[in-house]
Design a protein around this motif. Structure first.
Motif, PDB file in Angstrom:
ATOM      1  N   MET A   1     -29.329  26.584 -42.018  1.00 56.69           N
ATOM      2  CA  MET A   1     -30.150  26.236 -43.171  1.00 56.69           C
ATOM      3  C   MET A   1     -29.348  26.143 -44.465  1.00 56.69           C
ATOM      4  SD  MET A   1     -33.634  28.180 -42.057  1.00 56.69           S
ATOM      5  CE  MET A   1     -34.798  27.107 -42.875  1.00 56.69           C
ATOM      6  N   GLN A   2     -28.082  25.879 -44.375  1.00 56.13           N
ATOM      7  CA  GLN A   2     -27.203  25.535 -45.489  1.00 56.13           C
ATOM      8  C   GLN A   2     -27.075  26.559 -46.611  1.00 56.13           C
ATOM      9  OE1 GLN A   2     -29.176  22.891 -44.060  1.00 56.13           O
ATOM     10  NE2 GLN A   2     -27.306  22.443 -42.964  1.00 56.13           N
ATOM     11  N   PHE A   3     -27.066  27.817 -46.299  1.00 57.04           N
ATOM     12  CA  PHE A   3     -26.662  28.795 -47.304  1.00 57.04           C
ATOM     13  C   PHE A   3     -26.245  30.096 -46.638  1.00 57.04           C
ATOM     14  CE2 PHE A   3     -31.179  29.761 -47.116  1.00 57.04           C
ATOM     15  CZ  PHE A   3     -31.231  31.128 -47.214  1.00 57.04           C
ATOM     16  N   ASP A   4     -25.494  30.886 -47.377  1.00 57.19           N
ATOM     17  CA  ASP A   4     -24.916  32.108 -46.834  1.00 57.19           C
ATOM     18  C   ASP A   4     -25.943  33.230 -46.846  1.00 57.19           C
ATOM     19  OD1 ASP A   4     -23.225  34.013 -45.883  1.00 57.19           O
ATOM     20  OD2 ASP A   4     -22.046  34.202 -47.707  1.00 57.19           O
ATOM     21  N   ALA A   5     -26.620  33.399 -45.723  1.00 57.05           N
ATOM     22  CA  ALA A   5     -27.678  34.401 -45.628  1.00 57.05           C
ATOM     23  C   ALA A   5     -27.176  35.737 -45.103  1.00 57.05           C
ATOM     24  CB  ALA A   5     -28.789  33.877 -44.724  1.00 57.05           C
ATOM     25  N   LEU A   6     -25.932  35.780 -44.681  1.00 61.88           N
ATOM     26  CA  LEU A   6     -25.440  36.999 -44.044  1.00 61.88           C
ATOM     27  C   LEU A   6     -25.370  38.191 -44.983  1.00 61.88           C
ATOM     28  CD1 LEU A   6     -22.613  35.567 -41.768  1.00 61.88           C
ATOM     29  CD2 LEU A   6     -24.925  36.250 -41.117  1.00 61.88           C
TER      30      LEU A   6
ATOM     31  N   MET B   1     -31.903  36.670 -37.056  1.00 60.82           N
ATOM     32  CA  MET B   1     -32.570  35.722 -37.962  1.00 60.82           C
ATOM     33  C   MET B   1     -31.633  35.354 -39.118  1.00 60.82           C
ATOM     34  SD  MET B   1     -35.367  33.996 -38.522  1.00 60.82           S
ATOM     35  CE  MET B   1     -36.781  34.742 -37.760  1.00 60.82           C
ATOM     36  N   ARG B   2     -30.966  36.339 -39.698  1.00 62.09           N
ATOM     37  CA  ARG B   2     -29.996  36.072 -40.772  1.00 62.09           C
ATOM     38  C   ARG B   2     -28.901  35.118 -40.306  1.00 62.09           C
ATOM     39  NH1 ARG B   2     -30.408  39.561 -44.940  1.00 62.09           N
ATOM     40  NH2 ARG B   2     -31.624  41.383 -44.438  1.00 62.09           N
ATOM     41  N   SER B   3     -28.357  35.392 -39.134  1.00 62.57           N
ATOM     42  CA  SER B   3     -27.284  34.563 -38.589  1.00 62.57           C
ATOM     43  C   SER B   3     -27.780  33.142 -38.334  1.00 62.57           C
ATOM     44  CB  SER B   3     -26.742  35.166 -37.296  1.00 62.57           C
ATOM     45  OG  SER B   3     -26.155  36.412 -37.556  1.00 62.57           O
ATOM     46  N   PHE B   4     -28.974  33.025 -37.798  1.00 64.11           N
ATOM     47  CA  PHE B   4     -29.553  31.709 -37.559  1.00 64.11           C
ATOM     48  C   PHE B   4     -29.694  30.938 -38.869  1.00 64.11           C
ATOM     49  CE2 PHE B   4     -33.311  29.039 -37.750  1.00 64.11           C
ATOM     50  CZ  PHE B   4     -32.990  28.096 -36.785  1.00 64.11           C
ATOM     51  N   ILE B   5     -30.232  31.575 -39.876  1.00 63.52           N
ATOM     52  CA  ILE B   5     -30.415  30.919 -41.182  1.00 63.52           C
ATOM     53  C   ILE B   5     -29.060  30.527 -41.756  1.00 63.52           C
ATOM     54  CG2 ILE B   5     -31.158  31.313 -43.566  1.00 63.52           C
ATOM     55  CD1 ILE B   5     -33.473  33.021 -42.332  1.00 63.52           C
ATOM     56  N   HIS B   6     -28.094  31.412 -41.648  1.00 68.91           N
ATOM     57  CA  HIS B   6     -26.751  31.132 -42.149  1.00 68.91           C
ATOM     58  C   HIS B   6     -26.169  29.882 -41.489  1.00 68.91           C
ATOM     59  CE1 HIS B   6     -22.682  31.894 -43.576  1.00 68.91           C
ATOM     60  NE2 HIS B   6     -22.271  31.725 -42.334  1.00 68.91           N
ATOM     61  N   ARG B   7     -26.313  29.771 -40.176  1.00 73.03           N
ATOM     62  CA  ARG B   7     -25.719  28.655 -39.444  1.00 73.03           C
ATOM     63  C   ARG B   7     -26.497  27.359 -39.595  1.00 73.03           C
ATOM     64  NH1 ARG B   7     -25.028  32.865 -35.724  1.00 73.03           N
ATOM     65  NH2 ARG B   7     -26.959  32.325 -34.654  1.00 73.03           N
TER      66      ARG B   7
ATOM     67  N   GLU C   1     -35.182  39.563 -49.344  1.00 73.27           N
ATOM     68  CA  GLU C   1     -35.906  38.941 -50.455  1.00 73.27           C
ATOM     69  C   GLU C   1     -35.142  37.734 -51.002  1.00 73.27           C
ATOM     70  OE1 GLU C   1     -37.455  40.194 -54.882  1.00 73.27           O
ATOM     71  OE2 GLU C   1     -37.427  41.738 -53.319  1.00 73.27           O
ATOM     72  N   GLU C   2     -33.824  37.864 -51.131  1.00 67.85           N
ATOM     73  CA  GLU C   2     -33.003  36.747 -51.613  1.00 67.85           C
ATOM     74  C   GLU C   2     -33.041  35.572 -50.636  1.00 67.85           C
ATOM     75  OE1 GLU C   2     -29.555  39.097 -54.158  1.00 67.85           O
ATOM     76  OE2 GLU C   2     -29.353  38.956 -51.975  1.00 67.85           O
ATOM     77  N   ILE C   3     -33.034  35.867 -49.352  1.00 70.77           N
ATOM     78  CA  ILE C   3     -33.107  34.804 -48.348  1.00 70.77           C
ATOM     79  C   ILE C   3     -34.413  34.041 -48.481  1.00 70.77           C
ATOM     80  CG2 ILE C   3     -33.285  34.335 -45.867  1.00 70.77           C
ATOM     81  CD1 ILE C   3     -31.346  36.728 -45.456  1.00 70.77           C
ATOM     82  N   VAL C   4     -35.504  34.768 -48.565  1.00 73.81           N
ATOM     83  CA  VAL C   4     -36.820  34.132 -48.675  1.00 73.81           C
ATOM     84  C   VAL C   4     -36.904  33.318 -49.971  1.00 73.81           C
ATOM     85  CG1 VAL C   4     -39.295  34.575 -48.903  1.00 73.81           C
ATOM     86  CG2 VAL C   4     -37.953  35.806 -47.183  1.00 73.81           C
ATOM     87  N   MET C   5     -36.364  33.851 -51.066  1.00 74.31           N
ATOM     88  CA  MET C   5     -36.376  33.105 -52.333  1.00 74.31           C
ATOM     89  C   MET C   5     -35.555  31.817 -52.217  1.00 74.31           C
ATOM     90  SD  MET C   5     -36.236  36.184 -55.165  1.00 74.31           S
ATOM     91  CE  MET C   5     -35.536  35.111 -56.390  1.00 74.31           C
ATOM     92  N   ASN C   6     -34.380  31.899 -51.575  1.00 81.84           N
ATOM     93  CA  ASN C   6     -33.547  30.711 -51.369  1.00 81.84           C
ATOM     94  C   ASN C   6     -34.276  29.662 -50.538  1.00 81.84           C
ATOM     95  OD1 ASN C   6     -31.024  30.619 -52.669  1.00 81.84           O
ATOM     96  ND2 ASN C   6     -30.236  32.219 -51.323  1.00 81.84           N
ATOM     97  N   LEU C   7     -34.904  30.092 -49.470  1.00 81.90           N
ATOM     98  CA  LEU C   7     -35.643  29.167 -48.618  1.00 81.90           C
ATOM     99  C   LEU C   7     -36.787  28.534 -49.397  1.00 81.90           C
ATOM    100  CD1 LEU C   7     -35.771  31.173 -45.264  1.00 81.90           C
ATOM    101  CD2 LEU C   7     -34.334  29.191 -45.806  1.00 81.90           C
ATOM    102  N   SER C   8     -37.455  29.332 -50.194  1.00 82.93           N
ATOM    103  CA  SER C   8     -38.558  28.824 -51.010  1.00 82.93           C
ATOM    104  C   SER C   8     -38.058  27.787 -52.019  1.00 82.93           C
ATOM    105  CB  SER C   8     -39.236  29.986 -51.725  1.00 82.93           C
ATOM    106  OG  SER C   8     -40.305  29.528 -52.491  1.00 82.93           O
ATOM    107  N   ARG C   9     -36.930  28.079 -52.675  1.00 84.09           N
ATOM    108  CA  ARG C   9     -36.331  27.143 -53.626  1.00 84.09           C
ATOM    109  C   ARG C   9     -35.907  25.840 -52.958  1.00 84.09           C
ATOM    110  NH1 ARG C   9     -32.041  30.497 -55.539  1.00 84.09           N
ATOM    111  NH2 ARG C   9     -33.230  32.360 -55.889  1.00 84.09           N
ATOM    112  N   ASN C  10     -35.511  25.939 -51.701  1.00 81.01           N
ATOM    113  CA  ASN C  10     -35.072  24.755 -50.958  1.00 81.01           C
ATOM    114  C   ASN C  10     -36.235  24.012 -50.318  1.00 81.01           C
ATOM    115  OD1 ASN C  10     -32.390  25.204 -51.588  1.00 81.01           O
ATOM    116  ND2 ASN C  10     -32.019  26.429 -49.761  1.00 81.01           N
TER     117      ASN C  10
END
Length: 163
Positions: free
Chosen positions: A58-63, A50-56, A68-77
């Motif tokens: 959804m336009q941010f470095d999720a790796l 899931m992290r790798s998918f988001i990284h590739r 929690e930071e990933i979810v916050m970034n997605l929420s902000r976006n």
């Protein structure tokens, strides 16, 4: 010299092979970690996929971010709730299994891949729709009719300037 050195091809000039995002999750399913009782490994694999998918996609470095930071970034976006909520649930459940020694129910662990795939498929559909929209716009702007309009418009503008 006896041995010739080959010129190395810079990595940036090699075409990137697109990753079959769904296949990544299906490969985890094929490992049958749930059936083998390797629940923690299953959740680690799903979370990493899931992290790798988001990284590739959804336009941010999720790796290297926490869940929690990933979810916050997605929420902000402004990611839609229908995508954000399942991602959040997968990460939260995975973190509980990985770090808090939480033992998920059989239903939870047997459906984690399907629950992770739901938002992945939604994002992939949205990306495909956007590609089609951009291709249609590009095709419309490069069609001969539009080029003629531009040329005619330019000729009209030039003739106005001469009078």
């Amino acid at each position: 010299p006896i041995l010739k050195r080959r010129k190395s091809i810079p990595a940036s000039s090699l075409p990137m092979k697109p990753i079959d995002e769904i296949h990544v999750f299906e490969r985890i399913r094929a490992m049958k970690l749930h059936e083998k009782g390797q629940i923690r490994d299953l959740y680690i694999q799903v979370s990493n996929a899931m992290r790798s998918f988001i990284h590739r996609n959804m336009q941010f470095d999720a790796l290297f971010e926490t869940s929690e930071e990933i979810v916050m970034n997605l929420s902000r976006n402004s990611v839609e709730r229908s995508i954000l909520d399942p991602i959040s649930e997968v990460f939260e459940e995975s973190d509980m299994v990985k770090f808090a020694k939480y033992i998920p129910t059989v239903e939870q662990s047997s459906t984690i891949i399907d629950r992770a795939l739901k938002p992945v498929k939604s994002v992939l559909k949205e990306i495909e729709r956007e590609k089609e929209r951009l291709a249609a716009e590009s095709e419309a702007s490069s069609s001969p009719e539009n080029k003629g309009d531009v040329l005619v418009g330019t000729a009209v503008e030039k003739s106005k300037g001469k009078s």
